[in-house]
Design a protein around this motif. Structure first.
Motif, PDB file in Angstrom:
ATOM      1  N   VAL A  40      69.457  70.263  22.297  1.00 53.69           N
ATOM      2  CA  VAL A  40      70.337  71.198  21.591  1.00 53.69           C
ATOM      3  C   VAL A  40      71.770  70.844  21.927  1.00 53.69           C
ATOM      4  O   VAL A  40      72.111  70.663  23.103  1.00 53.69           O
ATOM      5  CB  VAL A  40      70.053  72.664  21.993  1.00 53.69           C
ATOM      6  CG1 VAL A  40      71.139  73.587  21.453  1.00 53.69           C
ATOM      7  CG2 VAL A  40      68.693  73.100  21.473  1.00 53.69           C
ATOM      8  N   GLU A  41      72.593  70.713  20.919  1.00 49.86           N
ATOM      9  CA  GLU A  41      74.031  70.545  21.119  1.00 49.86           C
ATOM     10  C   GLU A  41      74.711  71.862  20.734  1.00 49.86           C
ATOM     11  O   GLU A  41      74.511  72.372  19.629  1.00 49.86           O
ATOM     12  CB  GLU A  41      74.578  69.401  20.256  1.00 49.86           C
ATOM     13  CG  GLU A  41      76.092  69.271  20.274  1.00 49.86           C
ATOM     14  CD  GLU A  41      76.672  69.128  21.672  1.00 49.86           C
ATOM     15  OE1 GLU A  41      77.768  69.665  21.911  1.00 49.86           O
ATOM     16  OE2 GLU A  41      76.022  68.494  22.540  1.00 49.86           O
ATOM     17  N   GLU A 173      73.433  72.777  17.051  1.00 53.92           N
ATOM     18  CA  GLU A 173      72.639  71.687  16.499  1.00 53.92           C
ATOM     19  C   GLU A 173      71.308  71.596  17.247  1.00 53.92           C
ATOM     20  O   GLU A 173      71.282  71.428  18.479  1.00 53.92           O
ATOM     21  CB  GLU A 173      73.387  70.356  16.638  1.00 53.92           C
ATOM     22  CG  GLU A 173      74.736  70.306  15.941  1.00 53.92           C
ATOM     23  CD  GLU A 173      74.598  70.042  14.450  1.00 53.92           C
ATOM     24  OE1 GLU A 173      73.504  69.617  14.018  1.00 53.92           O
ATOM     25  OE2 GLU A 173      75.589  70.254  13.737  1.00 53.92           O
ATOM     26  N   LEU A 174      70.210  71.704  16.512  1.00 55.40           N
ATOM     27  CA  LEU A 174      68.879  71.494  17.078  1.00 55.40           C
ATOM     28  C   LEU A 174      68.501  70.047  16.795  1.00 55.40           C
ATOM     29  O   LEU A 174      68.387  69.640  15.629  1.00 55.40           O
ATOM     30  CB  LEU A 174      67.868  72.454  16.452  1.00 55.40           C
ATOM     31  CG  LEU A 174      68.234  73.946  16.490  1.00 55.40           C
ATOM     32  CD1 LEU A 174      67.091  74.779  15.894  1.00 55.40           C
ATOM     33  CD2 LEU A 174      68.536  74.400  17.910  1.00 55.40           C
ATOM     34  N   ILE A 175      68.315  69.271  17.864  1.00 53.01           N
ATOM     35  CA  ILE A 175      68.097  67.826  17.742  1.00 53.01           C
ATOM     36  C   ILE A 175      66.632  67.490  17.994  1.00 53.01           C
ATOM     37  O   ILE A 175      66.041  67.954  18.976  1.00 53.01           O
ATOM     38  CB  ILE A 175      68.980  67.057  18.749  1.00 53.01           C
ATOM     39  CG1 ILE A 175      70.444  67.486  18.625  1.00 53.01           C
ATOM     40  CG2 ILE A 175      68.825  65.555  18.545  1.00 53.01           C
ATOM     41  CD1 ILE A 175      71.069  67.199  17.289  1.00 53.01           C
ATOM     42  N   LEU A 200      65.793  81.116  20.716  1.00 50.52           N
ATOM     43  CA  LEU A 200      65.689  79.763  21.248  1.00 50.52           C
ATOM     44  C   LEU A 200      65.233  79.870  22.693  1.00 50.52           C
ATOM     45  O   LEU A 200      65.949  80.418  23.535  1.00 50.52           O
ATOM     46  CB  LEU A 200      67.042  79.049  21.164  1.00 50.52           C
ATOM     47  CG  LEU A 200      67.036  77.599  21.638  1.00 50.52           C
ATOM     48  CD1 LEU A 200      66.273  76.711  20.653  1.00 50.52           C
ATOM     49  CD2 LEU A 200      68.458  77.084  21.835  1.00 50.52           C
ATOM     50  N   TRP A 201      64.052  79.361  22.969  1.00 52.52           N
ATOM     51  CA  TRP A 201      63.519  79.359  24.324  1.00 52.52           C
ATOM     52  C   TRP A 201      63.853  78.017  24.976  1.00 52.52           C
ATOM     53  O   TRP A 201      63.583  76.952  24.423  1.00 52.52           O
ATOM     54  CB  TRP A 201      62.003  79.526  24.329  1.00 52.52           C
ATOM     55  CG  TRP A 201      61.526  80.884  23.907  1.00 52.52           C
ATOM     56  CD1 TRP A 201      62.277  81.898  23.371  1.00 52.52           C
ATOM     57  CD2 TRP A 201      60.187  81.368  23.961  1.00 52.52           C
ATOM     58  NE1 TRP A 201      61.489  82.988  23.098  1.00 52.52           N
ATOM     59  CE2 TRP A 201      60.203  82.692  23.453  1.00 52.52           C
ATOM     60  CE3 TRP A 201      58.981  80.822  24.379  1.00 52.52           C
ATOM     61  CZ2 TRP A 201      59.036  83.460  23.356  1.00 52.52           C
ATOM     62  CZ3 TRP A 201      57.823  81.578  24.286  1.00 52.52           C
ATOM     63  CH2 TRP A 201      57.858  82.886  23.788  1.00 52.52           C
ATOM     64  N   ILE A 234      68.707  70.002  12.768  1.00 49.74           N
ATOM     65  CA  ILE A 234      69.060  71.188  11.999  1.00 49.74           C
ATOM     66  C   ILE A 234      70.358  71.769  12.539  1.00 49.74           C
ATOM     67  O   ILE A 234      70.544  71.874  13.751  1.00 49.74           O
ATOM     68  CB  ILE A 234      67.941  72.258  12.090  1.00 49.74           C
ATOM     69  CG1 ILE A 234      66.630  71.709  11.526  1.00 49.74           C
ATOM     70  CG2 ILE A 234      68.341  73.540  11.366  1.00 49.74           C
ATOM     71  CD1 ILE A 234      65.454  72.633  11.748  1.00 49.74           C
ATOM     72  N   THR A 235      71.245  72.162  11.644  1.00 49.46           N
ATOM     73  CA  THR A 235      72.475  72.849  12.023  1.00 49.46           C
ATOM     74  C   THR A 235      72.334  74.328  11.729  1.00 49.46           C
ATOM     75  O   THR A 235      72.139  74.726  10.573  1.00 49.46           O
ATOM     76  CB  THR A 235      73.686  72.295  11.254  1.00 49.46           C
ATOM     77  OG1 THR A 235      73.811  70.900  11.512  1.00 49.46           O
ATOM     78  CG2 THR A 235      74.961  72.995  11.690  1.00 49.46           C
TER      79      THR A 235
END
Length: 391
Positions: A40-41, A173-175, A200-201, A234-235
């Motif tokens: 995650v960014e 941002e989910l990477i 978000l875990w 995903i943003t």
């Protein structure tokens, strides 16, 4: 839903995050997996502070730190830090504001009551809850420090109800995401979910749920992942407003290795880092547990130099390394009522207690009691049936 059941996916890099949402078809309100993610960014962010404003506390009866700042404006006591303003009507509180990095600029006698003062302050202003735009007919304004200690009350606060822009949301941002069918359905029709939320875990290296944050499901884009394969990036337009500061990243790195197994790992950190340590201990203790009573517990007081350090040391004394027994005054009092693994009566031997007594001498929760935070904690323990031995 057990996080460890979804923490493995047969790739060369681990699953570090799960995107989870409440299962609407589950009558018991269970959780449903929406995606596994590798990175995650934007999890760690430093929010932009609110613009500085000038406020006037009209007809103020200051207490505690605010009283000190008013009586000694030429000293550092004029620096108050963060404060809370609670606005009530005739029956109950109706709104709360945070005064960020508040500073006393000036004070003068109140025109209508010389026993009171008008206090001019500089601060950033955040509307925390309530959403009211005008004061109620007969308002009461109560003032508190960030630790919920009273700072007095006043008749009005000029400038408090001014219109302000909402702070901009900060994306995330989910990477390297492996989406499940519910998320794939959202990606096919993203506008439908602009106002929906998820969680978000964050997992540690063992797959245990380490932390949980609310995020929005407004999706600004999805594309093939930089990590390759069938994964996607995903943003999210809104990554939530309770994300940890970038300064606490090293604390998370320790917890990622697994729950602490040795004492005082929190000790090298600043107050901010220790507070984040407490946040992780609290999230690691999500469910109430049967209590044990009796026995002797030893508190290592060598590093208790601030309020977060006190609660870190107390949690470890009663529940072992990484243990939780409150993160602040109200949470500490809740723990004394039971449900967190240990309950009075028991004996607590507080080693090197003089360090906390001296470090917290000027930290006051209730000015009316004229006790330091250290003394308040000791008294609360004793009143709950704990035998406290100060060594």
């Amino acid at each position: 839903m057990q996080s460890k059941d979804h923490a493995v996916w047969g790739r060369s890099f681990p699953v570090k995050y799960l995107l989870v949402r409440e299962d609407e078809e589950d009558e018991e309100g269970g959780d449903q997996l929406w995606a596994r993610c590798a990175a995650v960014e934007g999890l760690f962010v430093d929010p932009v502070p609110p613009p500085r404003e000038v406020l006037t506390l009209r007809g103020c009866a200051p207490a505690g730190w605010l009283r000190d700042a008013v009586n000694r404006p030429e000293t550092a006591a004029g620096l108050l830090g963060d404060m809370l303003v609670e606005v009530s009507d005739d029956t109950q509180p109706v709104g709360w504001w945070e005064l960020v990095d508040a500073v006393v600029l000036a004070q003068r006698p109140c025109r209508t009551d010389p026993s009171l003062v008008d206090v001019v302050m500089g601060a950033g202003v955040k509307n925390l809850a309530g959403g009211i735009r005008t004061p109620p007919p007969s308002p009461r304004f109560e003032l508190f420090t960030r630790t919920n200690a009273t700072a007095g009350h006043c008749r009005a606060v000029d400038g408090l109800f001014a219109a302000r822009q909402e702070p901009p949301t900060i994306p995330m941002e989910l990477i390297g995401c492996e989406p499940t069918e519910p998320l794939l359905s959202v990606l096919r029709r993203p506008r439908r979910w602009e106002r929906a939320g998820a969680q978000l875990w964050t997992l540690d290296r063992t797959g245990r749920r380490m932390a949980c944050h609310d995020v929005g499901l407004g999706i600004d884009g999805a594309r093939p992942s930089v990590l390759g394969g069938a994964l996607i990036d995903i943003t999210l337009t809104d990554g939530g407003d309770n994300r940890p500061s970038s300064a606490t990243r090293t604390v998370w790195e320790v917890w990622y290795q697994g729950a602490p197994t040795s004492p005082n790992q929190w000790a090298p950190y600043t107050s901010q880092g220790r507070a984040e340590w407490l946040t992780l201990t609290r999230q690691a203790t999500r469910a109430r547990r049967p209590d044990r009573t009796g026995g002797v517990h030893h508190l290592d007081g060598r590093y208790v130099t601030d309020v977060p350090g006190l609660h870190c040391a107390l949690g470890e004394a009663l529940a072992g390394p990484g243990g939780y027994f409150g993160w602040g005054w109200d949470a500490f009092r809740d723990c004394l009522c039971g449900g967190f693994g240990v309950a009075p009566p028991f004996t607590l031997i507080w080693h090197d207690a003089g360090i906390a007594r001296q470090a917290l001498a000027d930290v006051v929760y209730d000015p009316g009691e004229r006790l330091s935070y250290f003394e308040e904690v000791v008294r609360a323990l004793e009143r709950s049936g704990v035998t406290v031995v100060l060594a």
